[in-house]
Design a protein around this motif. Structure first.
Motif, mmCIF file in Angstrom:
data_model
loop_
_atom_site.group_PDB
_atom_site.id
_atom_site.type_symbol
_atom_site.label_atom_id
_atom_site.label_comp_id
_atom_site.label_asym_id
_atom_site.label_seq_id
_atom_site.Cartn_x
_atom_site.Cartn_y
_atom_site.Cartn_z
ATOM 1 N N MET A 53 3.187 -5.026 -2.057
ATOM 2 C CA MET A 53 3.741 -6.279 -1.540
ATOM 3 C C MET A 53 4.814 -6.821 -2.489
ATOM 4 S SD MET A 53 2.808 -9.231 -3.409
ATOM 5 C CE MET A 53 2.559 -10.501 -2.198
ATOM 6 N N ASP A 54 5.653 -7.713 -1.960
ATOM 7 C CA ASP A 54 6.715 -8.285 -2.797
ATOM 8 C C ASP A 54 7.087 -9.667 -2.287
ATOM 9 O OD1 ASP A 54 8.858 -8.131 -4.837
ATOM 10 O OD2 ASP A 54 10.169 -8.182 -3.086
ATOM 11 N N ILE A 55 7.216 -10.593 -3.204
ATOM 12 C CA ILE A 55 7.774 -11.914 -2.910
ATOM 13 C C ILE A 55 8.844 -12.164 -3.956
ATOM 14 C CG2 ILE A 55 7.351 -14.388 -2.674
ATOM 15 C CD1 ILE A 55 4.498 -13.808 -1.972
ATOM 16 N N SER A 56 10.077 -12.045 -3.573
ATOM 17 C CA SER A 56 11.188 -12.171 -4.515
ATOM 18 C C SER A 56 12.240 -13.126 -3.968
ATOM 19 C CB SER A 56 11.853 -10.803 -4.763
ATOM 20 O OG SER A 56 10.930 -9.882 -5.303
ATOM 21 N N ASP A 57 12.991 -13.713 -4.876
ATOM 22 C CA ASP A 57 14.188 -14.440 -4.471
ATOM 23 C C ASP A 57 15.285 -14.155 -5.490
ATOM 24 O OD1 ASP A 57 14.357 -16.987 -6.430
ATOM 25 O OD2 ASP A 57 12.260 -16.678 -5.865
ATOM 26 N N PHE A 58 16.525 -14.210 -5.043
ATOM 27 C CA PHE A 58 17.660 -13.831 -5.863
ATOM 28 C C PHE A 58 18.758 -14.880 -5.737
ATOM 29 C CE2 PHE A 58 15.489 -10.093 -4.282
ATOM 30 C CZ PHE A 58 15.283 -9.329 -5.428
ATOM 31 N N TRP B 298 -7.272 -6.384 1.408
ATOM 32 C CA TRP B 298 -6.523 -5.148 1.588
ATOM 33 C C TRP B 298 -6.718 -4.218 0.393
ATOM 34 C CZ3 TRP B 298 -3.120 -3.824 5.685
ATOM 35 C CH2 TRP B 298 -3.046 -4.787 6.699
ATOM 36 N N PRO B 299 -6.537 -2.906 0.608
ATOM 37 C CA PRO B 299 -6.664 -1.949 -0.503
ATOM 38 C C PRO B 299 -5.672 -2.257 -1.626
ATOM 39 C CG PRO B 299 -6.618 -0.796 1.601
ATOM 40 C CD PRO B 299 -6.249 -2.224 1.887
ATOM 41 N N ASP B 300 -6.011 -1.814 -2.828
ATOM 42 C CA ASP B 300 -5.143 -2.053 -3.985
ATOM 43 C C ASP B 300 -3.738 -1.513 -3.759
ATOM 44 O OD1 ASP B 300 -7.256 -3.241 -5.233
ATOM 45 O OD2 ASP B 300 -7.714 -1.540 -6.559
ATOM 46 N N GLU B 301 -3.629 -0.376 -3.040
ATOM 47 C CA GLU B 301 -2.313 0.228 -2.816
ATOM 48 C C GLU B 301 -1.388 -0.738 -2.078
ATOM 49 O OE1 GLU B 301 -5.326 3.426 -3.339
ATOM 50 O OE2 GLU B 301 -5.174 1.599 -2.116
ATOM 51 N N TRP B 302 -1.928 -1.445 -1.089
ATOM 52 C CA TRP B 302 -1.110 -2.397 -0.345
ATOM 53 C C TRP B 302 -0.806 -3.635 -1.183
ATOM 54 C CZ3 TRP B 302 2.022 -1.507 3.306
ATOM 55 C CH2 TRP B 302 1.758 -0.534 4.279
ATOM 56 N N GLN B 303 -1.738 -4.042 -2.017
ATOM 57 C CA GLN B 303 -1.481 -5.202 -2.862
ATOM 58 C C GLN B 303 -0.389 -4.905 -3.896
ATOM 59 O OE1 GLN B 303 -4.844 -7.610 -4.179
ATOM 60 N NE2 GLN B 303 -6.206 -6.435 -2.842
ATOM 61 N N ARG B 304 -0.328 -3.657 -4.351
ATOM 62 C CA ARG B 304 0.741 -3.283 -5.285
ATOM 63 C C ARG B 304 2.083 -3.163 -4.577
ATOM 64 N NH1 ARG B 304 -3.203 0.722 -6.864
ATOM 65 N NH2 ARG B 304 -4.367 0.027 -8.688
ATOM 66 N N GLU C 228 3.155 -16.459 8.541
ATOM 67 C CA GLU C 228 2.795 -15.066 8.277
ATOM 68 C C GLU C 228 2.600 -14.815 6.791
ATOM 69 O OE1 GLU C 228 4.952 -12.806 12.039
ATOM 70 O OE2 GLU C 228 5.947 -12.834 10.087
ATOM 71 N N LEU C 229 3.486 -15.365 5.976
ATOM 72 C CA LEU C 229 3.368 -15.173 4.531
ATOM 73 C C LEU C 229 2.112 -15.842 3.993
ATOM 74 C CD1 LEU C 229 4.472 -14.177 1.848
ATOM 75 C CD2 LEU C 229 5.950 -16.200 1.757
ATOM 76 N N ASN C 230 1.828 -17.054 4.447
ATOM 77 C CA ASN C 230 0.634 -17.742 3.983
ATOM 78 C C ASN C 230 -0.637 -17.030 4.418
ATOM 79 O OD1 ASN C 230 1.778 -19.905 2.516
ATOM 80 N ND2 ASN C 230 2.232 -21.013 4.401
ATOM 81 N N THR C 231 -0.622 -16.438 5.622
ATOM 82 C CA THR C 231 -1.776 -15.661 6.073
ATOM 83 C C THR C 231 -2.003 -14.460 5.172
ATOM 84 O OG1 THR C 231 -1.491 -16.343 8.377
ATOM 85 C CG2 THR C 231 -2.725 -14.313 7.987
ATOM 86 N N TRP C 232 -0.900 -13.783 4.807
ATOM 87 C CA TRP C 232 -1.028 -12.639 3.897
ATOM 88 C C TRP C 232 -1.597 -13.084 2.548
ATOM 89 C CZ3 TRP C 232 -1.692 -7.946 2.363
ATOM 90 C CH2 TRP C 232 -1.362 -7.567 1.061
ATOM 91 N N LEU C 233 -1.087 -14.163 1.988
ATOM 92 C CA LEU C 233 -1.557 -14.618 0.681
ATOM 93 C C LEU C 233 -3.035 -15.005 0.724
ATOM 94 C CD1 LEU C 233 1.483 -16.788 -0.452
ATOM 95 C CD2 LEU C 233 0.880 -14.487 -1.213
ATOM 96 N N GLY C 234 -3.485 -15.517 1.875
ATOM 97 C CA GLY C 234 -4.876 -15.910 1.990
ATOM 98 C C GLY C 234 -5.823 -14.752 2.254
ATOM 99 N N ALA D 283 -1.458 4.005 6.983
ATOM 100 C CA ALA D 283 -0.235 3.277 7.290
ATOM 101 C C ALA D 283 -0.571 1.929 7.928
ATOM 102 C CB ALA D 283 0.646 4.091 8.233
ATOM 103 N N GLY D 284 0.352 1.020 7.861
ATOM 104 C CA GLY D 284 0.178 -0.291 8.469
ATOM 105 C C GLY D 284 1.512 -0.833 8.929
ATOM 106 N N VAL D 285 1.461 -1.873 9.739
ATOM 107 C CA VAL D 285 2.688 -2.554 10.168
ATOM 108 C C VAL D 285 3.108 -3.507 9.059
ATOM 109 C CG1 VAL D 285 3.696 -4.141 11.835
ATOM 110 C CG2 VAL D 285 2.104 -2.367 12.607
ATOM 111 N N VAL D 286 4.323 -3.374 8.587
ATOM 112 C CA VAL D 286 4.839 -4.184 7.488
ATOM 113 C C VAL D 286 5.834 -5.194 8.036
ATOM 114 C CG1 VAL D 286 6.189 -4.152 5.358
ATOM 115 C CG2 VAL D 286 4.483 -2.377 5.787
ATOM 116 N N ARG D 287 5.673 -6.459 7.661
ATOM 117 C CA ARG D 287 6.601 -7.506 8.046
ATOM 118 C C ARG D 287 7.506 -7.817 6.864
ATOM 119 N NH1 ARG D 287 8.413 -9.186 11.973
ATOM 120 N NH2 ARG D 287 7.817 -11.350 12.221
ATOM 121 N N THR D 288 8.802 -7.807 7.099
ATOM 122 C CA THR D 288 9.788 -8.132 6.083
ATOM 123 C C THR D 288 10.647 -9.281 6.593
ATOM 124 O OG1 THR D 288 9.872 -5.842 5.301
ATOM 125 C CG2 THR D 288 11.688 -7.279 4.674
ATOM 126 N N HIS D 289 10.727 -10.348 5.824
ATOM 127 C CA HIS D 289 11.543 -11.504 6.193
ATOM 128 C C HIS D 289 12.806 -11.508 5.342
ATOM 129 C CE1 HIS D 289 7.438 -13.591 7.092
ATOM 130 N NE2 HIS D 289 7.785 -12.755 8.061
#
Length: 205
Positions: free
Chosen positions: A151-156, A143-149, A132-138, A190-196
């Motif tokens: 998004m988040d890929i973080s690690d802690f 997607w509109p700029d609002e959705w690109q802003r 799913e993450l790789n599909t989003w990155l590809g 609005a859209g469906v958001v996937r959070t892992h």
């Protein structure tokens, strides 16, 4: 799976009838890569026939039909009689998500079949998350700029005890739950958001 809540946090999921609480018996019925994919597809795209799911997943209708019946036997899917006509059998997900108990309940289980089953399920979930993450990155450029802003890929990296790690994941689950139902389906933009959410210890050696 959508959503998957692999935890024994009793809040906020314990009394939600829309979630399937998996035990050692039903885990065996889910522990097959195609069954997990079928269940995910029904939850994400809605009711479908075995042949329709076969086309979507690139499988034979014989295989999808067999594994749908197995999922039904364990309570993950059910007939959708409102859509079925004649010999055409439609299936729908029986719940919107799945809740697993603590991993140790399965990885330390006396039955080796249960220990193997949890490994199959968790590895398939991890694979799905990566896909799913790789599909989003590809496709994010579509997607509109609002959705690109947004998004988040973080690690802690944190130093915690097992008790604090459990507390942290519980709080994160509560935050996610607090956003459910806030946006009606027909809301413009609005859209469906996937959070892992992945939480695991690492060796410092």
């Amino acid at each position: 799976m959508a959503p998957n809540e692999p935890a024994d946090r009793t809040s906020p999921y314990a009394d939600d009838p829309e979630l399937h609480h998996v035990d050692a018996r039903t885990l065996r019925g889910l522990a097959h890569p195609l069954r997990i994919r079928l269940l995910n597809a029904l939850r994400e795209f809605g009711p479908a026939t075995a042949s329709g799911l076969a086309d979507r997943l690139g499988e034979s209708s014989g295989a999808t039909s067999y594994h749908l019946r197995q999922l039904a036997a364990y309570g993950f899917v059910e007939d959708d009689p409102e859509r079925g006509k004649g010999r055409e059998r439609w299936w729908k997900a029986a719940h919107t998500g799945t809740v697993f108990g603590a991993a140790a309940d399965f990885t330390h289980h006396a039955d080796p079949e249960v220990r193997g089953a949890i490994g199959v399920v968790l590895h398939e979930v991890a694979t799905t998350h990566a896909q799913e993450l790789n599909t989003w990155l590809g496709t994010m450029h579509e997607w509109p700029d609002e959705w690109q802003r947004a998004m988040d890929i973080s690690d802690f990296k944190l130093r915690l005890t097992p008790e604090l790690a459990l507390e942290l994941v519980g709080k994160l689950h509560e935050v996610m739950s607090s956003y459910r139902g806030r946006v009606p389906d027909d809301t413009e933009g609005a859209g469906v958001v996937r959070t892992h959410l992945h939480m695991f210890p690492r060796s410092t050696d």
